[in-house]
Design a protein around this motif. Sequence first.
Motif, mmCIF file in Angstrom:
data_model
loop_
_atom_site.group_PDB
_atom_site.id
_atom_site.type_symbol
_atom_site.label_atom_id
_atom_site.label_comp_id
_atom_site.label_asym_id
_atom_site.label_seq_id
_atom_site.Cartn_x
_atom_site.Cartn_y
_atom_site.Cartn_z
ATOM 1 N N PHE A 54 0.887 -1.258 -0.031
ATOM 2 C CA PHE A 54 -0.080 0.019 -0.055
ATOM 3 C C PHE A 54 1.035 1.526 -0.111
ATOM 4 C CE2 PHE A 54 0.564 -1.351 4.348
ATOM 5 C CZ PHE A 54 0.982 -0.271 5.017
ATOM 6 N N ALA A 55 2.099 1.249 0.107
ATOM 7 C CA ALA A 55 2.812 2.276 0.513
ATOM 8 C C ALA A 55 3.177 3.220 -0.794
ATOM 9 C CB ALA A 55 4.191 1.941 1.300
ATOM 10 N N GLY A 56 3.541 2.536 -1.973
ATOM 11 C CA GLY A 56 3.885 3.058 -3.087
ATOM 12 C C GLY A 56 2.967 3.660 -3.927
ATOM 13 N N GLN A 57 1.609 3.634 -3.764
ATOM 14 C CA GLN A 57 0.573 4.617 -4.372
ATOM 15 C C GLN A 57 -0.329 5.368 -3.770
ATOM 16 O OE1 GLN A 57 -1.331 1.830 -7.076
ATOM 17 N NE2 GLN A 57 -1.593 0.312 -5.268
ATOM 18 N N ALA A 58 -0.849 6.272 -4.389
ATOM 19 C CA ALA A 58 -1.717 7.228 -3.643
ATOM 20 C C ALA A 58 -3.261 6.622 -3.342
ATOM 21 C CB ALA A 58 -2.251 8.355 -4.442
ATOM 22 N N GLU A 59 -4.093 7.056 -2.101
ATOM 23 C CA GLU A 59 -5.169 6.502 -1.822
ATOM 24 C C GLU A 59 -5.900 6.086 -2.811
ATOM 25 O OE1 GLU A 59 -3.485 8.922 -0.419
ATOM 26 O OE2 GLU A 59 -3.513 8.991 1.730
ATOM 27 N N HIS A 60 -6.264 7.044 -3.719
ATOM 28 C CA HIS A 60 -7.351 6.573 -4.830
ATOM 29 C C HIS A 60 -7.008 5.626 -5.559
ATOM 30 C CE1 HIS A 60 -4.695 9.588 -6.831
ATOM 31 N NE2 HIS A 60 -4.908 8.934 -8.009
ATOM 32 N N ASP A 61 -5.471 5.367 -5.831
ATOM 33 C CA ASP A 61 -5.113 4.389 -6.677
ATOM 34 C C ASP A 61 -4.910 2.956 -6.141
ATOM 35 O OD1 ASP A 61 -4.321 5.707 -9.054
ATOM 36 O OD2 ASP A 61 -2.534 6.343 -7.957
ATOM 37 N N ILE A 62 -4.930 3.084 -4.740
ATOM 38 C CA ILE A 62 -5.114 1.763 -3.775
ATOM 39 C C ILE A 62 -6.760 1.332 -4.030
ATOM 40 C CG2 ILE A 62 -5.482 0.778 -1.563
ATOM 41 C CD1 ILE A 62 -2.999 2.496 -0.555
ATOM 42 N N GLU A 63 -7.681 2.352 -3.851
ATOM 43 C CA GLU A 63 -9.183 1.755 -3.823
ATOM 44 C C GLU A 63 -9.573 1.291 -5.417
ATOM 45 O OE1 GLU A 63 -10.832 4.736 -0.647
ATOM 46 O OE2 GLU A 63 -10.627 5.537 -2.540
ATOM 47 N N ASN A 64 -9.018 2.242 -6.367
ATOM 48 C CA ASN A 64 -9.333 1.789 -7.844
ATOM 49 C C ASN A 64 -8.345 0.515 -8.160
ATOM 50 O OD1 ASN A 64 -11.028 3.994 -8.195
ATOM 51 N ND2 ASN A 64 -9.274 5.302 -9.010
ATOM 52 N N GLY A 65 -7.222 0.231 -7.724
ATOM 53 C CA GLY A 65 -6.520 -0.896 -8.176
ATOM 54 C C GLY A 65 -7.064 -2.289 -7.320
ATOM 55 N N LEU A 66 -7.626 -2.042 -6.306
ATOM 56 C CA LEU A 66 -8.451 -3.132 -5.400
ATOM 57 C C LEU A 66 -9.698 -3.579 -6.328
ATOM 58 C CD1 LEU A 66 -7.754 -2.203 -2.065
ATOM 59 C CD2 LEU A 66 -6.828 -4.187 -3.199
ATOM 60 N N ASN A 67 -10.189 -2.469 -6.627
ATOM 61 C CA ASN A 67 -11.466 -2.829 -7.727
ATOM 62 C C ASN A 67 -11.261 -3.704 -8.632
ATOM 63 O OD1 ASN A 67 -13.452 -1.560 -5.894
ATOM 64 N ND2 ASN A 67 -13.160 0.515 -6.811
ATOM 65 N N ALA A 68 -10.088 -2.972 -9.600
ATOM 66 C CA ALA A 68 -9.647 -3.808 -10.825
ATOM 67 C C ALA A 68 -9.234 -5.221 -10.322
ATOM 68 C CB ALA A 68 -8.616 -3.098 -11.404
ATOM 69 N N LEU A 69 -8.430 -5.285 -9.338
ATOM 70 C CA LEU A 69 -7.784 -6.525 -8.995
ATOM 71 C C LEU A 69 -9.020 -7.708 -8.676
ATOM 72 C CD1 LEU A 69 -4.792 -7.278 -6.607
ATOM 73 C CD2 LEU A 69 -6.867 -8.757 -6.481
ATOM 74 N N PHE A 70 -9.962 -7.355 -7.946
ATOM 75 C CA PHE A 70 -11.163 -8.194 -7.519
ATOM 76 C C PHE A 70 -12.033 -8.245 -8.868
ATOM 77 C CE2 PHE A 70 -10.076 -6.601 -3.137
ATOM 78 C CZ PHE A 70 -9.389 -7.932 -2.808
ATOM 79 N N ASP A 71 -12.046 -7.617 -9.606
ATOM 80 C CA ASP A 71 -12.903 -7.692 -10.848
ATOM 81 C C ASP A 71 -12.442 -8.972 -11.524
ATOM 82 O OD1 ASP A 71 -14.770 -5.770 -10.606
ATOM 83 O OD2 ASP A 71 -13.878 -4.678 -11.886
ATOM 84 N N LEU A 72 -10.824 -9.135 -11.396
ATOM 85 C CA LEU A 72 -10.247 -10.370 -12.078
ATOM 86 C C LEU A 72 -10.756 -11.767 -11.539
ATOM 87 C CD1 LEU A 72 -6.624 -9.051 -12.377
ATOM 88 C CD2 LEU A 72 -8.603 -8.854 -14.384
ATOM 89 N N LEU A 73 -11.249 -11.527 -10.083
ATOM 90 C CA LEU A 73 -11.671 -12.796 -9.607
ATOM 91 C C LEU A 73 -13.110 -13.220 -9.735
ATOM 92 C CD1 LEU A 73 -9.829 -12.163 -6.265
ATOM 93 C CD2 LEU A 73 -8.852 -13.461 -8.055
#
Length: 483
Positions: A464-483
């Motif tokens: 979680f350290a290397g990207q901004a808060e909105h990228d964490i949230e959007n990235g998790l959305n994209a990741l869990f979409d893959l599942l």
Amino acid sequence: MAGIMFSGKPLDRSIQQPKYIQLASQIREAIQAGRLKPGDALPSARQLGLLFEVNRHTVMTAMQNLVAEGWLLSIVRKGYQVNTQLPIVDSVKTSQNSAVIGPVIPQFAYAVEHIDNMPPTKFRYNFAGGLPDVAHFPFDEFRRSMNRVCREVSAASLHYQSVAGEGALRTQLKHYLRTARGLTCDDILVCNGSQEALFLIGQAFIEAGQGVAMEALGYPPARKAFQAAGAQIYDLTQDQHGLCADSLARCLSKNKVKLLYLTPLHQYPTTVTMPVSRRMEIYRLCVEHGVFIIEDDYDHEFHYSCPPLQPMAANDPAQIVIYLATFSKIMFAGARMGYVTASDAVLKHLSALKQIVNHKNEALMQLAIADWMAAGHFERHLRRMTKLYRQRYDVMDTSLQHFQKQGLDIDYLKPQGGMAYWVDLKRDVSNLPKKLFQAGINAHPEQNFCHSPRARYTHIRLGFAGQAEHDIENGLNALFDLL
């Protein structure tokens, strides 16, 4: 001896390449092709100048280059002739009885996997577990330290002494370890990142076939460093408190183990903080069997739920702990600044080995970091980054809870600190890496850290350290979409 007839193509005056290089290339190609043979005398400089419409100086420069490369010989009062012992590179023997020389296949001592890591900027979302946010590093502030060092540096610092590191930096590091980590040490060895330290430790302690004990889920570069020294790796079981002491006890009773590698504060990759009671049990076993402990405290600074536990090295009466840390998580990986502290005998041996590898670290970077630390900027930067990473740590927790409330079957324990979460996705993730790459997501599934085959892999490490808060949230959305 008169020169042989030699013809070439006109020099190309429309390109930027100098004329003497073009001329030398034509003569070299003629030798390689067999049109000029060993022992042949070349035309005079005057004749070549007329042939190629260049002045004598250009011809002489071309000839001198070919002499330096070994294609021609300069014979006093006779001129130039083709060398009878031609360079091997790119040359072909023309004798009917001579075979063409082909490449010799290298026979390496052991295979080494080459990993070409893609830069973080190539990914849309980056959940790499130990990636600091370089955009928040105070480069202007650090540049002032670097400029000051460049103005005031002594010539002695730029020579080959101080293999253990510049005295100014080692003084600052000892002060920092004492005040921030409760670790008092007599001396420090500065290395090119913690990876060089791991490699040196492996070379210092391991003979072919001797053992290194590690957690079954562990840090892959450390394993590779020990394997390069010829180590037999023994994988130890883990539970919710970290490495299992009974697994270590069984391993030590059956095998000749020289080293135990640990990441006790934030276990890599599971993020577990090992409690004091477990640490004491492991320490006692290692003392009993004469095993040295490598304590890799790679991100000590970032602990959020409470003050971080003191390193094991802070209470080491048997002097068996080799403590190493890095600035890669505090500054940036390209600084290549790690350090080791241990008993005097261990540090002396590691310093002697380091001198074989590279003599010393880059002096100006060491001195600039020392200046930066002495001015108090280092600790202010740490406070800023700890506050920022705590915010992102909470955002990751809130986001994962949100997915759980939506019915996604995942599980995790909120870590006490570090830069990542270890999440159980409750399904096999063997095919996930390809999907992640195609989606532009950098994250590391369990199989990246597991070296003993398992029936299935279910976890993923999410930094979680290397990207901004909105990228964490959007990235998790994209990741869990893959599942």
